[in-house]
Scaffold this motif. Sequence first.
Motif, PDB file in Angstrom:
ATOM      1  N   TRP A   1      -2.402  -4.724  -4.650  1.00 30.49           N
ATOM      2  CA  TRP A   1      -3.398  -5.311  -3.596  1.00 30.49           C
ATOM      3  C   TRP A   1      -3.953  -6.654  -3.887  1.00 30.49           C
TER       4      TRP A   1
ATOM      5  N   ILE B   1       0.658  -1.268  -0.072  1.00 33.84           N
ATOM      6  CA  ILE B   1       0.071   0.015  -0.036  1.00 33.84           C
ATOM      7  C   ILE B   1       0.859   1.102  -0.069  1.00 33.84           C
TER       8      ILE B   1
ATOM      9  N   TYR C   1      -2.118   0.189  -8.221  1.00 36.99           N
ATOM     10  CA  TYR C   1      -2.489  -0.229  -6.802  1.00 36.99           C
ATOM     11  C   TYR C   1      -3.214  -1.489  -6.502  1.00 36.99           C
TER      12      TYR C   1
END
Lengths: 465, 302
Positions: free
Chosen positions: A367, A79, A363
């Motif tokens: 993830w 993250i 992202y």
Amino acid sequence: MKKLLAPLLACVLLIGTFAACSNNPSESSSGSGSGTSSGGGTSEEPKGEIIGENVQFDTGKEMEGELNVWFYEDGKRFIQPLFDDYQKYRPNVKLNVTYVAWGDYWTKIPVEVSGGNGPDVFYFHNSYQNLMVDSGLMKPYSDELVEALRKDYKGVDSYAALDGNIYYIATGGGHGVIYYNKALWADAGLTEEDIPETWEEFREIAMQLTQKEGDSIKVAGFNYTPASAFINDWSLLSGRFLFSEDGKQLLFDNDDFKKSMQFFVDMYLVDGICSPTFPDAEQSFKDGTSAMIWNHPYFAGILRGELPDFEFGVFPQPRFEDKERNWHYNNPDVSMGINAQCDEKQTELAEDLLTLFFASDKYMLDWCKEQCLAPTKISLEDNEELASDPVIKVLMEDYDNSIYVGPTPNQMGQDLVQTLLDPVLLSGVSIDEALPNAVAKVNQTLADYNWKPAECDSAIADELK
Amino acid sequence: MKRGKSLTFKQTLFAWSAVIPCFIVICIFVLSPIIQTFYGSFFNWNALTGKMTFNGFDNYSNAFKDPLLGKTLLNTFYLTFFAVLIKTILAFFVAMAVSSVKKVQGLYRSIFFLPTICTMIATAYVFRFLLQPEAGTINGYLAALGISGPGWLLDPNWAMPTVILFTIWKDFGYVFLIFLAGVQGISKDVVEAAMIDGATGFKKVRYVILPLLRPITVYNVVTQVIGLLQIFISIVGLTGDSSNASTGGPMYSTTTTGLYIYQQAFISYKLGYASAIAVILFVIIMVFTLLQIKFGDRKGDF
């Protein structure tokens, strides 16, 4: 006077101890933040580069202020790039990121948010919906963001709260899979061709993998205990819903569930592929004393982190021979939440950060990859990088069989293990005898639990009874 | 009764200035939570939102209808009774034996007290691994001796006795030290006089030492009972898992009332109900404590 001393001491020790537990813990660990860019909304004239299809992040948008974010410590590895980039795009926003150890996270976050000291944006899990959303600790996403999310992500409305608002969405799905130790598998003369399609075939392979010395099990062929999450799958595997439509009744007390449960109990008590007192599945798999286990995909991430040289494989849960397909309990990972106490400006900043998270594939790819999740972002459905991961590949191929049940109460796992599985496996109580008690115990928990199951919203709900 | 000399204004002022800060701290951190717990037991209480809805005696009536609470109370009494009984008897005799040793007495004191100063949760975790039925060290040793070890913490019939064994091991040192101090504090003149009168061996213990140790015994028993009736940290360490599904298991056989209060308050977030159980447990402890003092203080020497 002396006689009063001891009762007073008792009083102080008892309630003092209890009260001490309820004190709001003050902040513990804090981490760093970084990242940035500009930009954000979906309707204004863009000032910079636009990231995303429907959820759009304008990298040139001018924002300023301060934003506090909490995330769990192990998540930093995937993250942090989001926060770094956000800081780059939004140089006038001071981003303070705190990483909290997982063990403390779920104790601290509700207390801190309710106490007015919580972060503006925080990692969330849907199992805490009742605690966080229904207690009014979270703010719903704006209509504008939700509308855009519906176009970019699957199943957004399945995660609507009882008030109809969307407080989070699923970022990736993950149902239980079977992990196998490749070395033990090869020792037993098995190859990938032997991966079973039905539980009946699976049972034969589990027996083949079991190693014993006398009565003592040296290697368990298949270990599923403690099965607090696996039990839920036993109902779906038998083609049955878990809950009544109002969420107040557990529907396990039927012949299909009993048959399904008996199958797994017999693997332990009749076939002897494992013992109820064998070390738990996760630990024994790491130790090489369980050849196959059932677990969620996140366990693959743990294995890769802790035992990088350990060779394991994954295959989908089989189906029962008399069923045309299998159905799985989907345990999704969900997006970050926004603190209900955020004012208008903080909410705008919070959504701006989330917009970057939702808009960019980058992202979401990390993830899903790091947590071994099947992506819900439509643009990642055919992503080759994700499909090349053996665990995610299995999830993605089998995702149509996955059913999101809803934010079930945390207490349910303990209720089922201690009132259903333990009596049957450890005390020889019959399933017929144990099941009514277990159902009554769970129903007692459900009576005070405010929720609505989402099973019926599933695309394959009409196949279940 | 002779009354003492009354204090001067300055002395009174000094005394109050010393007492008031402590009193304020006790009010804030001890009395206030106690009162709030009692008050909260009459409400449906969401600690996160602070929303409290008055529900009268509903929490109490629910508690009396809750079969799991009854089970946890039985578990707690079972654990407390046997742990206190065994620990007290064992500590007394070991203290007697150690007090008669002239050399290396300090070593014995250190050895027996060592578990008491170890972290509870850490030792509980270590015990859990040692006692794992199929991969644990203890059953490994037993197997080497040709003995089939029990299921320890994974057997519903053995789980609570195992917790009792752990509790005895962990807290033995404290009870032992108190007894040792008591035994060593008994005047030699009294013992010698009794021996001249023919009280030797068992008679010396029964008619001289035990009566003289009654205040210490009552103190030991009362403090142990108060502590054990609230036990929960060691249970979490011994039986908990990552999902908490096994905590207090198997089959709730090690779920104590203290643990149940914690689970209701901080897992189910039913603070009102947890408060009601805490008040019930408080009343039970109060009654037990008063009874112990009444029957242990027959000669008024406590």
